[in-house]
Design an enzyme around this catalytic site. Structure first.
Site, PDB file in Angstrom:
ATOM      1  N   ARG A 119       0.648  -1.050   0.039  1.00  5.74           N
ATOM      2  CA  ARG A 119       0.292   0.498   0.173  1.00  5.74           C
ATOM      3  C   ARG A 119       1.184   0.991   0.279  1.00  5.74           C
ATOM      4  NH1 ARG A 119      -3.055  -3.320   3.940  1.00  5.74           N
ATOM      5  NH2 ARG A 119      -4.687  -4.438   2.643  1.00  5.74           N
ATOM      6  N   LYS A 141       1.250  10.597 -12.449  1.00  7.45           N
ATOM      7  CA  LYS A 141      -0.032  10.096 -12.861  1.00  7.45           C
ATOM      8  C   LYS A 141       1.205   8.016 -13.636  1.00  7.45           C
ATOM      9  CE  LYS A 141      -3.507  12.425 -15.178  1.00  7.45           C
ATOM     10  NZ  LYS A 141      -3.576  12.468 -17.476  1.00  7.45           N
ATOM     11  N   GLU A 183       5.948  16.563 -26.945  1.00 11.09           N
ATOM     12  CA  GLU A 183       5.491  16.671 -26.033  1.00 11.09           C
ATOM     13  C   GLU A 183       5.931  17.760 -25.099  1.00 11.09           C
ATOM     14  OE1 GLU A 183       2.713  14.982 -23.909  1.00 11.09           O
ATOM     15  OE2 GLU A 183       3.584  12.517 -24.813  1.00 11.09           O
ATOM     16  N   LYS A 225       4.923  22.326 -16.716  1.00 11.70           N
ATOM     17  CA  LYS A 225       3.366  20.816 -16.515  1.00 11.70           C
ATOM     18  C   LYS A 225       3.727  20.818 -14.673  1.00 11.70           C
ATOM     19  CE  LYS A 225       3.292  15.586 -16.374  1.00 11.70           C
ATOM     20  NZ  LYS A 225       3.099  15.215 -16.917  1.00 11.70           N
ATOM     21  N   GLU A 235      -6.319  15.816 -11.620  1.00  9.46           N
ATOM     22  CA  GLU A 235      -6.957  16.322 -12.556  1.00  9.46           C
ATOM     23  C   GLU A 235      -8.604  15.981 -12.359  1.00  9.46           C
ATOM     24  OE1 GLU A 235      -5.570  14.004 -15.943  1.00  9.46           O
ATOM     25  OE2 GLU A 235      -7.521  13.737 -16.325  1.00  9.46           O
ATOM     26  N   ARG A 239      -5.624  20.210 -14.925  1.00  4.60           N
ATOM     27  CA  ARG A 239      -4.510  19.399 -15.387  1.00  4.60           C
ATOM     28  C   ARG A 239      -5.556  18.926 -16.597  1.00  4.60           C
ATOM     29  NH1 ARG A 239      -1.175  15.149 -12.152  1.00  4.60           N
ATOM     30  NH2 ARG A 239      -0.114  13.823 -13.732  1.00  4.60           N
ATOM     31  N   ASN A 243      -3.426  17.297 -22.064  1.00  5.57           N
ATOM     32  CA  ASN A 243      -4.391  15.958 -22.592  1.00  5.57           C
ATOM     33  C   ASN A 243      -4.249  16.112 -23.767  1.00  5.57           C
ATOM     34  OD1 ASN A 243      -3.966  13.593 -20.603  1.00  5.57           O
ATOM     35  ND2 ASN A 243      -5.945  14.839 -19.832  1.00  5.57           N
ATOM     36  N   HIS A 246      -3.882  13.685 -26.647  1.00  2.61           N
ATOM     37  CA  HIS A 246      -3.936  12.604 -26.676  1.00  2.61           C
ATOM     38  C   HIS A 246      -5.296  11.378 -25.944  1.00  2.61           C
ATOM     39  CE1 HIS A 246      -0.209  13.882 -24.831  1.00  2.61           C
ATOM     40  NE2 HIS A 246       0.079  12.829 -24.097  1.00  2.61           N
ATOM     41  N   HIS A 250      -4.427   7.510 -28.162  1.00  2.00           N
ATOM     42  CA  HIS A 250      -4.447   7.053 -26.694  1.00  2.00           C
ATOM     43  C   HIS A 250      -5.302   6.291 -28.549  1.00  2.00           C
ATOM     44  CE1 HIS A 250      -3.989   8.237 -22.525  1.00  2.00           C
ATOM     45  NE2 HIS A 250      -3.248   8.461 -23.560  1.00  2.00           N
ATOM     46  N   HIS A 263       4.203   6.522 -28.256  1.00  2.00           N
ATOM     47  CA  HIS A 263       3.091   7.082 -27.583  1.00  2.00           C
ATOM     48  C   HIS A 263       3.679   8.577 -28.124  1.00  2.00           C
ATOM     49  CE1 HIS A 263       0.762   9.050 -24.796  1.00  2.00           C
ATOM     50  NE2 HIS A 263       1.920   9.718 -24.321  1.00  2.00           N
TER      51      HIS A 263
END
Lengths: 360, 360
Positions: A119, A141, A183, A225, A235, A239, A243, A246, A250, A263
């Protein structure tokens, strides 16, 4: 001396160190390590190059490593579990530290493993690709892919430090350098038109790996960033601007099969599609759209989705995106160059036109 | 009217509702549901009994379910992934809600899936066993097992509400009722000698499922747990007291093979072992140790580890426990009845004596 930025997240604030020759410097790690046990998570491409230099910085600790196969197609639940196999085979305790040594895939997988091991164990990012240095190593992330969608399983989990050694970019394949520039361009498109001008006039130096140009691009990218992440860690709002490109990207990555497109390449094409839709909405002029495409192309990136992906298939893949809210697809679009918005207020027919026209 | 307790965790505070007939009451769910999509995670034993009553409370929502096999041996990475398969097959968005309907295994797996789905979906616990109602549904510990250790992969992730319908205990097998009483006894042992007296004189009613006795035991247990969790959400200190009997118990569970011993049974035996070591340290008298064993036995629980598990094997299994810090095994022991401490300050020979003598 490295340049230091801070991601201002209160009790979870952490430094980003940028510079040459940082990998083997014990002083950069010591303040962030807990316990005596360190597990380096890396891949079979990076290990022969940088595992030994990193180990030099950690001679005071009990260091073990787990070496994963290289590539987005291995960002799976099964391969992720190798990290736990290694931690438990070595009986690592909750107060151990995981260090991600590699690109975005390694950072995402090691970060999610650190978030989940007993955890929550300590975590340090040592990104070795441009993409990881300007984007994925910063902001917390983490996650893995599911056959139905990218990064569908994961956690927000902040590292204790990001150590970006720009020397590692010397061994980066050209295709991955371009993927990282996607990016970098993104930050200009969404937030900083002046940075876009700078990128336009320094693209040749960046592609030629001029050290000063790269250091400036990384620093400016991380600044933008860090600022956005500090304002919206989980987010819930702003935030999402990060994306840009993206949701389209994706869908392209998943549709093409993980590992076929990088990517960053998919994000490059995705940004062109998002700009195309922005132009159809009347927010960008034709010449601004042309400028977006020219910038993306100049970085060595594709400007369109692969022909074999139909508009229907892309729509389908976009519908599982994390930015769907109450069943509505939201997209990051450009109000103008340097200013992005998240919106669900677009005519779906225009989106179809964009996707149908993607083989420009 | 249900009784309501609150787990005081600031922005993540949430109610625990305890009472009869709560399962089908829409008013208890509505304030905690986000979006329109609800995924019920349950198992093949619980589904035929309580899935329809729960669905009655959710007619306004788009409800789907995923039904897992029943048992600790299925608390694996592979079965956990079924939840993501279901969520993605139904294209559930990040603003969906997962409801755990079942015992501790279901709550732990669904909670960790909620924590991880698109980096965090909403989560509600509807525990249907005594163990889940008094322990595992409260406090935000979620996770799955690894072949080398229990709950080694997981997250701290708080539910938005816990709805403990005591009516569901009517169908609980007697063995599971006893397993739940292990955790109830634990609260007395670590924190509340008066509750221990009450349990001693009401054990027959509890085993006979007297509704008032059960409601009181659940309420007092949740009160103690909520208080400890509110003071130490991430287990950096006091919360570790809740693991009384668990380090021994996890070793027994893993050693016996998941699914052979119920968690509560292993905790029952583990508490007797921890009390035995406490007595060897001179903290409990022989007659107090006897009282611990008698209480555990009176709840229908085993007081010793299985004979086939050697002391060496148990030590080995305990060494991977999450309470190992800097290589030192820490145990929760009893200073006196009603007062527990976490300590690494014990003679390892005494621990060996306890383990060697476990077939009392």
């Amino acid at each position: 001396m490295p340049q230091t930025l801070t991601v201002a997240l209160g009790a979870r604030a952490y430094p980003i160190q940028i510079g040459t020759g940082l990998l083997s410097n014990p002083d950069l790690y010591r303040p962030h390590l807990q316990g005596a046990q360190v597990m380096i998570v890396t891949n079979e491409t990076v290990a022969p190059l940088y595992l030994d230099p990193l180990r030099e910085a950690l001679t005071e600790y009990r260091v073990r490593e787990v070496i994963l196969p290289d590539g987005e197609q291995y960002k799976t639940l099964e391969v992720w579990n190798w990290i736990f196999d290694a931690l438990l085979a070595e009986r690592f305790a909750r107060d151990c530290t995981l260090i991600a040594l590699g690109g975005g895939v390694i950072g995402d997988m090691a970060g999610f493993a650190a978030a989940s091991y007993q955890r929550g164990a300590a975590f340090i990012q040592v990104p070795t690709t441009l993409l990881a240095q300007v984007d994925s190593s910063v902001g917390g992330k983490t996650g893995i892919n599911h056959p139905s969608g990218k990064n569908m399983i994961g956690a927000f989990y902040q590292p204790r430090a990001v150590i970006a050694d720009t020397t590692t970019l010397e061994t980066l394949p050209q295709r991955e350098l371009s993927a990282g520039l996607a990016e970098v361009l993104k930050y200009g498109f969404i937030r900083d038109a002046a940075f876009l001008d700078w990128l336009e006039s320094h693209m040749a130096e960046l592609l030629g790996r001029d050290a000063d140009a790269l250091a400036y691009a990384i620093r400016r990218s991380c600044e933008i960033k860090a600022e956005i992440v500090a304002a919206d860690e989980l987010e819930t709002g702003e935030r999402a601007l990060l994306n840009f490109g993206h949701t389209f990207g994706h869908a392209i990555e998943t549709g093409a099969g993980y590992g076929n497109w990088l990517h960053g390449e998919a994000v490059g094409a995705g940004m062109c599609l998002a700009a195309d839709l922005s132009a159809r909405l009347g927010w960008l002029t034709e010449s601004e759209l042309e400028r977006v495409r020219r910038l993306v192309a100049s970085a060595g990136l594709p400007c369109a989705a692969p022909n074999e992906l139909s508009a229907e298939r892309l729509i389908d893949l976009m519908a599982v995106d994390k930015k769907v809210l109450n069943g509505q697809l939201r997209l990051v679009l450009l109000r103008q160059l340097g200013e992005a918005v998240v919106t669900a207020e677009f005519d779906p027919n225009l989106l179809c036109e964009t996707l149908a026209a993607h083989a420009f």
